[in-house]
Design an enzyme around this catalytic site. Structure first.
Site, PDB file in Angstrom:
ATOM      1  N   GLU A  84       3.931 -20.472  43.772  1.00 12.28           N
ATOM      2  CA  GLU A  84       3.271 -21.374  42.921  1.00 12.28           C
ATOM      3  C   GLU A  84       2.748 -20.894  41.478  1.00 12.28           C
ATOM      4  OE1 GLU A  84      -0.145 -22.894  44.971  1.00 12.28           O
ATOM      5  OE2 GLU A  84      -1.015 -23.751  43.229  1.00 12.28           O
ATOM      6  N   LYS A 268      -8.542 -22.989  49.995  1.00 13.48           N
ATOM      7  CA  LYS A 268      -6.969 -22.906  49.900  1.00 13.48           C
ATOM      8  C   LYS A 268      -6.668 -21.912  48.677  1.00 13.48           C
ATOM      9  CE  LYS A 268      -2.953 -24.199  48.300  1.00 13.48           C
ATOM     10  NZ  LYS A 268      -2.173 -23.772  47.040  1.00 13.48           N
ATOM     11  N   ASP A 284       1.154 -10.305  58.319  1.00  8.20           N
ATOM     12  CA  ASP A 284       1.170 -11.265  59.085  1.00  8.20           C
ATOM     13  C   ASP A 284       0.368 -12.568  58.359  1.00  8.20           C
ATOM     14  OD1 ASP A 284       1.110 -13.399  60.832  1.00  8.20           O
ATOM     15  OD2 ASP A 284       1.293 -12.346  62.557  1.00  8.20           O
ATOM     16  N   HIS A 382      -2.084 -25.417  34.459  1.00 10.14           N
ATOM     17  CA  HIS A 382      -0.919 -25.526  35.382  1.00 10.14           C
ATOM     18  C   HIS A 382       0.434 -26.005  34.707  1.00 10.14           C
ATOM     19  CE1 HIS A 382      -1.260 -24.915  39.742  1.00 10.14           C
ATOM     20  NE2 HIS A 382      -2.696 -25.057  39.626  1.00 10.14           N
TER      21      HIS A 382
HETATM   22  P1  NAD Z   1       2.687  -2.150  66.006  1.00  9.70           P
HETATM   23  O1  NAD Z   1       2.433  -2.166  67.246  1.00  9.70           O
HETATM   24  O2  NAD Z   1       3.933  -2.054  65.403  1.00  9.70           O
HETATM   25  O3  NAD Z   1       1.831  -0.691  65.391  1.00  9.70           O
HETATM   26  C1  NAD Z   1       0.780  -0.335  65.793  1.00  9.70           C
HETATM   27  C2  NAD Z   1       1.004   0.853  66.531  1.00  9.70           C
HETATM   28  O4  NAD Z   1       1.411   1.918  65.398  1.00  9.70           O
HETATM   29  C3  NAD Z   1      -0.341   1.524  67.011  1.00  9.70           C
HETATM   30  O5  NAD Z   1      -0.146   1.024  68.441  1.00  9.70           O
HETATM   31  C4  NAD Z   1      -0.061   3.017  67.212  1.00  9.70           C
HETATM   32  O6  NAD Z   1       0.348   3.609  68.262  1.00  9.70           O
HETATM   33  C5  NAD Z   1       0.741   3.017  65.924  1.00  9.70           C
HETATM   34  N1  NAD Z   1       0.209   3.954  64.759  1.00  9.70           N
HETATM   35  C6  NAD Z   1       0.861   5.014  63.997  1.00  9.70           C
HETATM   36  N2  NAD Z   1      -0.036   5.351  63.101  1.00  9.70           N
HETATM   37  C7  NAD Z   1      -1.031   4.434  63.044  1.00  9.70           C
HETATM   38  C8  NAD Z   1      -2.484   4.518  62.313  1.00  9.70           C
HETATM   39  N3  NAD Z   1      -2.450   5.210  61.317  1.00  9.70           N
HETATM   40  N4  NAD Z   1      -3.173   3.382  62.709  1.00  9.70           N
HETATM   41  C9  NAD Z   1      -2.812   2.609  63.805  1.00  9.70           C
HETATM   42  N5  NAD Z   1      -1.836   2.541  64.616  1.00  9.70           N
HETATM   43  C10 NAD Z   1      -0.837   3.641  64.254  1.00  9.70           C
HETATM   44  O7  NAD Z   1       1.851  -3.010  65.177  1.00  9.70           O
HETATM   45  P2  NAD Z   1       0.404  -3.940  65.309  1.00  9.70           P
HETATM   46  O8  NAD Z   1      -0.340  -3.849  64.183  1.00  9.70           O
HETATM   47  O9  NAD Z   1      -0.124  -3.652  66.444  1.00  9.70           O
HETATM   48  O10 NAD Z   1       1.211  -5.553  65.406  1.00  9.70           O
HETATM   49  C11 NAD Z   1       1.525  -6.247  64.472  1.00  9.70           C
HETATM   50  C12 NAD Z   1       2.259  -7.244  64.630  1.00  9.70           C
HETATM   51  O11 NAD Z   1       1.979  -8.049  65.531  1.00  9.70           O
HETATM   52  C13 NAD Z   1       2.706  -8.007  63.418  1.00  9.70           C
HETATM   53  O12 NAD Z   1       3.989  -8.133  63.331  1.00  9.70           O
HETATM   54  C14 NAD Z   1       2.422  -9.402  63.784  1.00  9.70           C
HETATM   55  O13 NAD Z   1       2.984 -10.520  63.336  1.00  9.70           O
HETATM   56  C15 NAD Z   1       2.550  -9.430  65.376  1.00  9.70           C
HETATM   57  N6  NAD Z   1       1.809 -10.346  66.044  1.00  9.70           N
HETATM   58  C16 NAD Z   1       0.685 -11.070  66.080  1.00  9.70           C
HETATM   59  C17 NAD Z   1      -0.037 -11.996  66.772  1.00  9.70           C
HETATM   60  C18 NAD Z   1      -1.032 -12.583  66.622  1.00  9.70           C
HETATM   61  O14 NAD Z   1      -1.499 -12.464  65.325  1.00  9.70           O
HETATM   62  N7  NAD Z   1      -1.668 -13.440  67.334  1.00  9.70           N
HETATM   63  C19 NAD Z   1       0.390 -11.882  68.205  1.00  9.70           C
HETATM   64  C20 NAD Z   1       1.372 -11.010  68.544  1.00  9.70           C
HETATM   65  C21 NAD Z   1       2.283 -10.249  67.718  1.00  9.70           C
END
Ligand code: NAD
Length: 432
Positions: A84, A268, A284, A382
């Site tokens: 946008e 928005k 996300d 705009h």
């Molecule tokens: P992930 O599982 O890829 O990473 C998290 C993991 O990274 C942790 O469990 C930990 O083991 C490790 N890690 C390493 N260094 C870390 C640090 N400094 N801090 C925290 N963890 C660290 O990702 P996530 O963040 O758990 O999940 C994000 C993904 O899930 C996104 O892609 C999202 O789109 C997706 N998702 C979203 C939904 C929702 O929003 N409802 C549902 C399902 C999946």
């Protein structure tokens, strides 16, 4: 000449050629990093093929830099991925006004997410609830073993809450909330894993059946608040006095505070800024959108996420509070090459720092929209950029784009049919 010592204040950046902008960024980024910005966001088809299913191509968005931002005393260049027009310019301009008042101060609560478990088939709900609360420490202890890495980093389970849903289309049931500190992750995978693993133990304690086990996107324990003060003197423009602009912005905010129809559009505008940084960093944005709007309706009526008022000295002050579940590890943040570069450019070391920048950008974007709406209206600012898009859509190429856009604005007819008509007339040499 652009100078890194000037921080995020890069006067004239918008006038530079693409080549010169990349050159200016050499102070911040390595040649390899810049390459990721240059070439289709650095994402290869092969890389994309590993990210989602049925890949047939890449979808590109413009990536711009918002300038002038000072967040918690630190200058920061903010990458924004958005289609946008006016958003990047609006954020940069408002950040300049806020800079005169010391910039943005932002603060994040600990990165605690909520994992939900829906417990069905219970004969005695209050008894099941008491049993779960009595076993709380055991459940938390078990949850702590699920992600040793997260635990080592200082994250992990924090608390457990049990909610009794008295009435629903399927009758009463229990909901268990696992409060989980996810440190620098967005946390969905981490939390979903934890609640899935804990479910059998919950079933054993309650005698019920755990149905859903999933994160809540209403991340109301992971909030960020950002504030700024715009000195009154910065608010004058055109024929408008600073008091007129300030009071006009406050009146515009009051409309959003009481009316959901206005609040939806007001919010928005905030999300224009928020989403652009969320996308640029590989986070996300659906999760952020869901959390923002659910939070905006938390009192039963949808309202503005921000507030605007005047301080004792007559300056304009703004505040924005919203959930901000973003990560700098996990998800696409570590997989998408230009998302990595975006994070490096901002120099963020924690997910909370990133969240604080994002909410500051949301507040700046909100101000840009309110300032325009409260004065000359949104269309004027705009139109120039919009006209360029219309010109391209009509088939203009190269130098024609600017020329056609200017004519459309001059005629105050920024419409595709008129753009096509002008282009046709140029081709036949009858006009222009
Ligand atoms: P992930 O599982 O890829 O990473 C998290 C993991 O990274 C942790 O469990 C930990 O083991 C490790 N890690 C390493 N260094 C870390 C640090 N400094 N801090 C925290 N963890 C660290 O990702 P996530 O963040 O758990 O999940 C994000 C993904 O899930 C996104 O892609 C999202 O789109 C997706 N998702 C979203 C939904 C929702 O929003 N409802 C549902 C399902 C999946």
């Amino acid at each position: 000449m652009l100078d890194k010592r000037k921080g995020s204040r890069l006067p004239g950046f918008y006038n530079l050629s693409l080549e010169a902008r990349w050159k200016a960024l050499e102070d911040w980024l390595t040649a390899a990093d810049l390459e990721a910005f240059r070439e289709s966001a650095g994402l290869s088809l092969e890389g994309a093929d590993h990210m989602i299913e049925n890949v047939v191509g890449l979808h590109a968005l413009p990536l711009g830099l918002a300038l002038n931002f000072v967040v918690n005393g630190r200058d920061v260049l903010v990458p924004m991925a958005i289609e946008e027009p006016s958003v990047v310019a609006g954020a940069s301009f408002m950040a300049r006004l806020a800079r005169a008042g010391g910039g943005f101060t932002a603060q994040a609560t600990p990165p605690e997410m909520i994992g939900q478990m829906q417990v069905l088939d219970l004969a005695d709900l209050p008894a099941a609830r008491s049993a779960l609360l009595a076993q709380k420490e055991i459940l938390l202890g078990e949850a702590a073993g699920i992600d040793p890495l997260l635990q080592r980093l200082g994250g992990g389970p924090r608390d457990l809450e049990v909610r009794l849903i008295e009435t629903s289309p399927i009758g009463p049931f229990l909901v268990l909330h696992l409060i989980y500190d996810v440190r620098d992750a967005m946390g969905a995978n981490a939390v979903n894993t934890a609640v899935e693993r804990l479910a059998p133990r919950v079933e054993a304690i309650t005698g019920g059946r755990v149905h859903l086990r999933i994160l809540s996107n209403l991340a109301d324990r992971r909030l960020v608040s950002a504030r700024c003060t715009i000195p009154l003197s910065e608010l004058a423009f055109g024929g408008y006095s600073p008091e007129e602009v300030r009071d006009g912005i406050i009146a515009a905010w009051a409309f959003a505070a009481v009316d959901p129809y206005r609040a939806a559009t007001h919010n928005k505008g905030i999300m224009n800024g928020v989403d652009a940084v969320v996308i640029a960093t590989g986070n996300d944005w659906r999760a952020i959108e869901a959390g923002a709007h659910a939070f905006a309706a938390r009192d039963g009526r949808y309202t503005s996420l921000s507030t605007w008022s005047r301080d004792a000295d007559g300056n304009l002050t703004g505040a924005l509070e919203m959930p901000m579940a973003v990560g700098i590890v996990g998800g696409a943040t570590r997989v998408h090459p230009s998302a990595q570069v975006a994070l490096r450019l901002m120099g963020v070391r924690t997910a909370s720092e990133l969240a604080e920048i994002i909410v500051s950008v949301g507040l700046a974007q909100n101000l840009a929209a309110l300032r325009a709406l409260a004065t000359e209206g949104i269309q004027r600012g705009h139109m120039g950029l919009h006209a360029r898009q219309v010109a391209i859509a009509a088939g203009a190429q190269g130098e024609q784009i600017e020329r056609l856009a200017e004519q459309l604005v001059r005629e105050q007819l920024v419409r595709i049919d008129r753009a096509e008509e002008i282009l046709r007339s140029w081709q036949t040499g009858s006009e222009g």
